[in-house]
Design an enzyme around this catalytic site. Sequence first.
Site, PDB file in Angstrom:
ATOM      1  CB  SER A 188       5.046   0.305  -7.971  1.00 12.46           C
ATOM      2  OG  SER A 188       4.813   1.115  -6.824  1.00 12.46           O
ATOM      3  CB  THR A 224       3.694  -3.654  -2.471  1.00 15.21           C
ATOM      4  OG1 THR A 224       2.472  -3.827  -2.819  1.00 15.21           O
ATOM      5  CG2 THR A 224       4.940  -4.115  -3.532  1.00 15.21           C
ATOM      6  CE  LYS A 231       1.232  -3.908   1.545  1.00 15.79           C
ATOM      7  NZ  LYS A 231       0.122  -3.129   1.791  1.00 15.79           N
ATOM      8  CG  ASN A 241       2.799   0.517   4.328  1.00 14.61           C
ATOM      9  OD1 ASN A 241       3.042   0.974   5.546  1.00 14.61           O
ATOM     10  ND2 ASN A 241       1.868   1.381   3.530  1.00 14.61           N
ATOM     11  CG  ASP A 279      -1.365  -0.370   3.564  1.00 19.78           C
ATOM     12  OD1 ASP A 279      -0.811   0.496   2.671  1.00 19.78           O
ATOM     13  OD2 ASP A 279      -0.846  -1.490   3.568  1.00 19.78           O
ATOM     14  CB  ALA A 339     -12.007 -11.219   6.464  1.00 16.23           C
ATOM     15  N   GLY A 394      -5.788  -8.813   4.054  1.00 18.29           N
ATOM     16  CA  GLY A 394      -4.786  -7.819   4.748  1.00 18.29           C
ATOM     17  C   GLY A 394      -5.031  -6.496   4.707  1.00 18.29           C
ATOM     18  CB  ALA A 395      -6.646  -4.121   2.025  1.00 17.51           C
ATOM     19  CE  LYS A 453      -8.769 -14.155   5.018  1.00 20.10           C
ATOM     20  NZ  LYS A 453      -8.543 -14.166   3.643  1.00 20.10           N
ATOM     21  CE1 TYR A 483      -3.337   1.915  -8.514  1.00 20.81           C
ATOM     22  CE2 TYR A 483      -3.637   1.999  -6.146  1.00 20.81           C
ATOM     23  CZ  TYR A 483      -2.874   1.612  -7.394  1.00 20.81           C
ATOM     24  OH  TYR A 483      -1.793   1.165  -7.081  1.00 20.81           O
TER      25      TYR A 483
END
Length: 279
Positions: A15, A62, A66, A87, A102, A127, A129-130, A155, A220
Amino acid sequence: MKKLYGVIGDPVAHSMSPIMHNDLFQLYSVDATYVAFHVKPENLQDAVKGFRAINLAGLSVTVPHKQMIMPLLDEIDPLAEAIGAVNTVVNDHGRLIGYNTDGSGYLEGLKKEVPSFMDKNMLLIGAGGAARAIYYTLAQAGVKKVDIANRTVEKAEYLVNNCPFPKNSEVLSFKEAEEQLAKYDVIVQTTSIGMHPDIEASPLSVEKLKSTSLVSDIIYSPLETKILREAKQKGARIQNGIPMFTYQGALQFEKWTGIFPDMDRMQSVCLKQLGGKSC
């Protein structure tokens, strides 16, 4: 007395949040420190009890915690409740309140690239969690059109059908999305496809992408995924996951301290840690 903040995850050693938040505490002369706590799922309940006992001031959450942390908190923000994930935790005089920054963090980063995104046709790839956090936040904000493409169409349908906010969405397979790509102004890649080390993978072809579109990938690492490289070759604008990561962290910092931090500095700190440049 110095305040203690932290991030919990499994794993959590990778992290960038401790570097990012500790730099901000120093910058704004906040007497606090931020540390990483490696908490396995079976120890989450005991960890939250421990945080209460030591009066932890705030927490970043994280994967994989979550969803699991939600019943252990005293209150959940309505958007986080709808998303089904937290989060960010704020200790408000002993009450632990859960938020989700988020989706809001993604929107803040998107505004910098596409100020008029509310009126654009958008395609969400994935589809999970993010995607859920981003989709629900876009729907709550009233974005004109957000379609979802996913390998498993069912989903994506579940995501749309369970969204509590007004929405205008179609569900597509990856193949259908590839064929219709030219109609989208903003394409948002939310899956882990293309993440290090599998950097030569891409969720779909951008052959039919129009050059005026923005392709945004929440990954990223690497800073430029295969789908972003190919979109850039088509003349489209691209955005990696640094803006979402830093803005969600900035919104956390604001909830904890009342200060909205210097975004350029946050992005610079993260990019230095990653050893690259923003795209």
